[in-house]
Design a protein around this motif. Structure first.
Motif, PDB file in Angstrom:
ATOM      1  N   PRO A 178       0.796  -1.237   0.000  1.00 47.55           N
ATOM      2  CA  PRO A 178       0.000   0.000   0.000  1.00 47.55           C
ATOM      3  C   PRO A 178       0.828   1.287   0.000  1.00 47.55           C
ATOM      4  CG  PRO A 178      -0.095  -1.082   2.145  1.00 47.55           C
ATOM      5  CD  PRO A 178       0.586  -2.034   1.214  1.00 47.55           C
ATOM      6  N   PHE A 179       1.940   1.288   0.686  1.00 50.37           N
ATOM      7  CA  PHE A 179       2.667   2.555   0.831  1.00 50.37           C
ATOM      8  C   PHE A 179       3.308   3.010  -0.481  1.00 50.37           C
ATOM      9  CE2 PHE A 179       2.694   0.917   5.218  1.00 50.37           C
ATOM     10  CZ  PHE A 179       2.201   2.025   5.889  1.00 50.37           C
ATOM     11  N   VAL A 180       4.083   2.137  -1.055  1.00 51.84           N
ATOM     12  CA  VAL A 180       4.816   2.554  -2.253  1.00 51.84           C
ATOM     13  C   VAL A 180       3.857   2.856  -3.391  1.00 51.84           C
ATOM     14  CG1 VAL A 180       5.256   0.196  -3.085  1.00 51.84           C
ATOM     15  CG2 VAL A 180       6.776   2.057  -3.758  1.00 51.84           C
ATOM     16  N   THR A 181       2.775   2.088  -3.507  1.00 50.56           N
ATOM     17  CA  THR A 181       1.838   2.348  -4.595  1.00 50.56           C
ATOM     18  C   THR A 181       1.127   3.682  -4.392  1.00 50.56           C
ATOM     19  OG1 THR A 181       0.247   0.962  -3.402  1.00 50.56           O
ATOM     20  CG2 THR A 181       1.427  -0.063  -5.222  1.00 50.56           C
ATOM     21  N   GLU A 182       0.762   3.958  -3.147  1.00 47.75           N
ATOM     22  CA  GLU A 182       0.098   5.246  -2.873  1.00 47.75           C
ATOM     23  C   GLU A 182       1.061   6.402  -3.118  1.00 47.75           C
ATOM     24  OE1 GLU A 182      -2.668   7.295  -2.715  1.00 47.75           O
ATOM     25  OE2 GLU A 182      -3.501   6.033  -1.117  1.00 47.75           O
ATOM     26  N   GLU A 183       2.280   6.241  -2.694  1.00 47.72           N
ATOM     27  CA  GLU A 183       3.261   7.305  -2.881  1.00 47.72           C
ATOM     28  C   GLU A 183       3.460   7.599  -4.368  1.00 47.72           C
ATOM     29  OE1 GLU A 183       4.681   9.436  -1.115  1.00 47.72           O
ATOM     30  OE2 GLU A 183       6.516  10.066  -2.154  1.00 47.72           O
ATOM     31  N   ILE A 184       3.584   6.559  -5.164  1.00 47.68           N
ATOM     32  CA  ILE A 184       3.741   6.768  -6.603  1.00 47.68           C
ATOM     33  C   ILE A 184       2.487   7.425  -7.167  1.00 47.68           C
ATOM     34  CG2 ILE A 184       3.956   5.625  -8.836  1.00 47.68           C
ATOM     35  CD1 ILE A 184       5.659   3.474  -7.360  1.00 47.68           C
ATOM     36  N   TYR A 185       1.356   6.936  -6.730  1.00 50.14           N
ATOM     37  CA  TYR A 185       0.087   7.485  -7.217  1.00 50.14           C
ATOM     38  C   TYR A 185       0.003   8.986  -6.943  1.00 50.14           C
ATOM     39  CZ  TYR A 185      -4.860   7.441  -8.451  1.00 50.14           C
ATOM     40  OH  TYR A 185      -6.064   7.674  -9.056  1.00 50.14           O
ATOM     41  N   GLN A 186       0.485   9.353  -5.762  1.00 53.52           N
ATOM     42  CA  GLN A 186       0.469  10.775  -5.407  1.00 53.52           C
ATOM     43  C   GLN A 186       1.415  11.592  -6.285  1.00 53.52           C
ATOM     44  OE1 GLN A 186      -1.727  12.199  -3.324  1.00 53.52           O
ATOM     45  NE2 GLN A 186      -2.580  10.138  -3.200  1.00 53.52           N
TER      46      GLN A 186
END
Length: 754
Positions: free
Chosen positions: A730-738
């Motif tokens: 969840p973290f890395v995907t959300e960070e990239i998404y942001q």
RNA sequence: GCGCCCUUAGCUCAGUGGUAGAGCGUUGCAUUCACAUUGCAAAGGCCGCUGGUUCGAUCCCAGCAGGGCGCACCA
């Protein structure tokens, strides 16, 4: 723009805060107004919002998806077991949330009666005091203080793992509202006539001063002696000669040809006298009934056993079957009591030696042989258990067990993997009534009030069960104003507390507001280790049926145990535990989750750090692939509608593979085969997308005719992959998404539909 | 005693009725081009043993051996 390396430490705290601030962990915040906000944002600059990313009507019409967190003890500190308990449900919750479900991941902590009391008692000991010095009230206040200080730690640690639970609903099993439901449950059972009080030989921890359930025992190998002693015409084998003073019968198997003819006779036998001097052992005659009972194993020892109902659980049951008296010779401190005269006050282990010595001296001892024995010890403190008779409260299990059995039989509840249905069935079909009282201070005190007058009459519970006097008590939510029996005493509340599992059995609904009870019961799933299946899951099932009329969840997920790489049980004291917090620190939360899921294939896991290394590398791969796509793709491409079509052979191939992996992922998540789902995504992203398509795209981007289409495919596959991977990482995907161009990103990845 | 599970590459594990795969590790080569937390290549396996079913078994069946676990019992 983006760093060449993914640094989880710089990202995770920030991202988690973003999620918490969004309020999306709370299902009540998932309705249409959030959707509107997003629509405003995405359409602000004109043009229609990207179809693939448009949040659909969320919770308003959405179905519930509810997971009950396996309650960590307040004394707990995150370990791999918790990681297993929580990572897979979090994947489901995140997946379902993105799919538009109204998701509730219900967290909380368990007051863990014995465990917590033990921790605080240890603290007191360091200070040179004890709970007895403090007294009950002050001691409990002290435990609450401890809870305030340390009780939230474990939940904070779960956040580090990325657990997306609704913390606003976090409960503690001793919260007032929760406690009220526990009391109501007790009263409910009492009204049904399912609660009774009785003398029974129970497993007793002399150190903790409480009875323990069978499930709270541990076993230790001990080298002891098997003593062969003379008893009238018989010789019999025992490991516990010191309990002979509590013997009230001799038993043989009714089929045993050697002894059959003695059954029913009362024999006179030589035994040790308990009066006189310790230095001069003497004999005295005792009378013992010989009974025939199937529980006796003809092949063990000589096929004859002494029956000591007060100090052995099996003997106690025989005693009930044959109406034998119960003679207690060991007290709550694990010492011989005054009934044994000159042996009184000795610890059982010392008494055993002394009695053996005296039997040798008087010729009662026939022989002694070494014997490997498994002794029961207290799961908390390791003290050897002494079975002793004590007055306890019991809950009749017959009807409740039937209901729990039926729930699984009729598939209202499914246990995964399926082979755990058998131990579940076995336990429930051979169940004994549940000893629900505990003699500790920290816990839910029984809502039972005794008339003081009557209490005195039975205060001595040292002797024969037949001498027990009835007493008067009231079961009520609150202490009665006046005693209904004597009319003038203030009544005394039972000092006992309920077994911790009695309260955790109510977890799916206890303490929920009336509205929540309607809205968020029943749920869907629990996930826990196998040893909890009967201890907790089964009890939640019958409690849910009894109090809410419906099974509390549809699925029980049993996960493997995390072992060391050598296949041994992890142990903190031996320093062989893998600490998830250390992994999070070293590799990142996503990599830790990756390692857990990668290895959780259904079997027990021999924890291999290599999996966390792989997870970390994968996060980095994801990060750099995103970097490539973002730097090579203009912002407006990210806003493209839907899925690109046509294009080169490579374009078509990767889109086809994306569709395949999406289907594969979804299928396996639904089958709870998380490891397979993740492995599929890993292979796709790394070996299909990065190794093949991204390399190919470099050529295509150089070709003016192909440039636009290639950009569209790159952006589409990246965004899709982020979504598919988000439940796992969840973290890395959300960070990239942001980091994606704003309009495509819209809000948060956690609620972007697949 | 009852029941469940495991045995596949150096390590941890996937896997399929048609003579095997991943991660990590190892060896070699490659660094201005998203990523050396990388890429390419290579080495490495009587798929525990025996027997059966089958045209064919790592996969199905039986037995054996070794390892682990749950439940019961442990006088």
């Amino acid at each position: 723009m983006l760093d060449t390396r993914y640094d989880p430490r710089a990202v995770e705290g920030k991202i988690y805060e973003l999620w918490e601030k969004s309020g999306y962990f709370n299902p009540d915040n998932l309705p249409a107004r959030k959707t509107k906000n997003l629509k405003l944002k995405t359409s602000a600059k004109g043009g229609s919002p990207p179809k693939a990313d448009a949040p659909r009507e969320h919770a308003s019409g959405g179905k519930n998806f509810i997971v009950y967190m396996p309650l960590p003890n307040v004394t707990g500190s995150l370990h791999m077991g918790h990681a297993l308990d929580n990572v897979t449900p979090d994947i489901l919750i995140r997946y379902k949330r993105m799919k538009g479900f109204r998701t509730l991941w219900l967290p909380g902590t368990d007051h863990a009666g014995i465990a917590t009391q033990y921790v605080v008692e240890k603290q007191l000991k360091k200070e040179g005091t004890s709970r007895f010095d403090l007294g009950r009230e002050k001691f409990i206040a002290r435990v609450w203080e401890w809870k305030k200080e340390y009780g939230g730690k474990i939940l904070e640690q779960l956040k580090k793992l990325g657990v997306s639970a609704d913390w606003s609903r976090a409960r503690f099993t001793m919260d007032p509202a929760y406690a009220a439901d526990v009391m109501k449950a007790f009263i409910h059972y009492h009204k049904k006539g399912w609660i009774y009080r009785g003398f029974r030989t129970v497993n007793w921890c002399p150190r903790c001063g409480t009875s323990l359930s069978e499930l709270e025992l541990e076993y230790r190998e001990e080298k002891t002696t098997l003593y062969y002693m003379k008893y009238g015409p018989f010789t019999l084998a025992t490991t516990r000669p010191e309990t002979k003073f509590g013997d009230t019968a001799l038993a043989v198997n009714p089929k045993d040809a050697r002894y059959k003819r003695y059954i029913g006779q009362t024999l006179e036998a030589d035994s040790l006298a308990t009066d006189g001097s310790l230095d001069v052992p003497r004999l005295k005659k005792v009378k013992l009934l010989v009974i025939g009972d199937e529980a006796v194993d003809m092949a063990f020892g000589t096929g004859v056993v002494k029956v000591t109902p007060a100090h052995d659980l099996v003997d106690f049951e025989m005693g009930v079957r044959h109406k034998l008296p119960t003679v207690q010779v060991i007290d709550e401190r694990g010492r011989m009591n005054e009934r044994v005269g000159k042996y009184a006050g000795m610890k059982t282990s010392d008494a055993r030696k002394k009695v053996a010595e005296d039997m040798r001296a008087t010729g009662l001892m026939v022989k002694e042989e070494p014997y490997d024995h498994r002794v029961a010890v207290c799961y908390r403190c390791g003290t050897i258990i002494e079975p002793i008779p004590s007055q306890q409260w019991f809950l009749k299990m017959e009807k409740l067990a039937e209901a729990a059995l039926a729930a699984v039989k009729t598939k209202k509840v499914t246990i995964t993997p399926k082979n755990f249905e058998r131990p579940y069935r076995d336990w429930l079909t051979s169940i004994r009534d549940w000893t629900i009282s505990r003699q500790i201070w920290w816990g839910h005190q029984l809502p039972v009030f005794f008339c003081r007058k009557k209490l005195e009459a039975i205060s001595n519970n040292q002797f024969l069960i037949s001498k027990q006097k009835g007493e008067r008590f009231v079961v009520a939510l609150e202490r009665p104003q006046t005693c209904p029996f004597c009319k003038h005493c203030d009544m005394e509340q039972s000092p006992d507390v309920l077994d911790t599992w009695f309260s955790s059995a109510l977890w799916p609904f206890a303490g929920l507001s009336e509205e929540d009870k309607k809205k968020y019961y029943p749920g869907d799933l629990v996930s826990n280790a196998r040893e909890i299946l009967n201890l907790w899951d089964a009890r939640m099932i019958f409690s849910g049926l009894e109090f809410m009329g419906k099974v509390p969840f549809k699925n029980i997920l049993i996960h493997g145990t995390v072992l060391t790489k050598e296949g041994k049980r992890m142990s903190k004291s031996l320093g062989t535990g893998a600490d998830p917090l250390e992994y999070i620190e070293q590799f990142g939360a996503d990599a830790t989750r990756f390692a857990v899921v990668w290895q959780a294939t259904g079997q027990d896991i021999r924890w291999d750090e290599a999996a966390a290394v792989a997870g970390k590398k994968f996060c980095n791969k994801l990060w750099n692939a995103a970097r490539f796509v973002i730097t090579h793709t203009p912002a407006e491409v990210f806003m493209a509608k839907a899925c690109p079509r046509g294009g080169t052979a490579a374009d078509k191939a990767i889109l086809k593979k994306l569709a395949a992996v999406a289907a594969h992922t979804e299928k396996h998540i639904q089958m709870f085969a998380f490891s397979k789902a993740l492995r599929g995504l890993y292979d796709f992203f790394w070996h299909e997308f990065c190794d093949v398509y991204v390399e190919q795209s470099k050529k295509q981007l150089a070709d003016v005719k192909l440039k636009k289409g290639t950009e569209a495919v790159l952006a589409h596959v990246l965004i899709s992959s982020l979504k598919l991977l988000h439940p796992f990482l969840p973290f890395v995907t959300e960070e990239i998404y942001q980091k994606l161009p704003r309009r495509a990103a819209g809000g948060l990845l956690i609620i972007v539909p697949w």
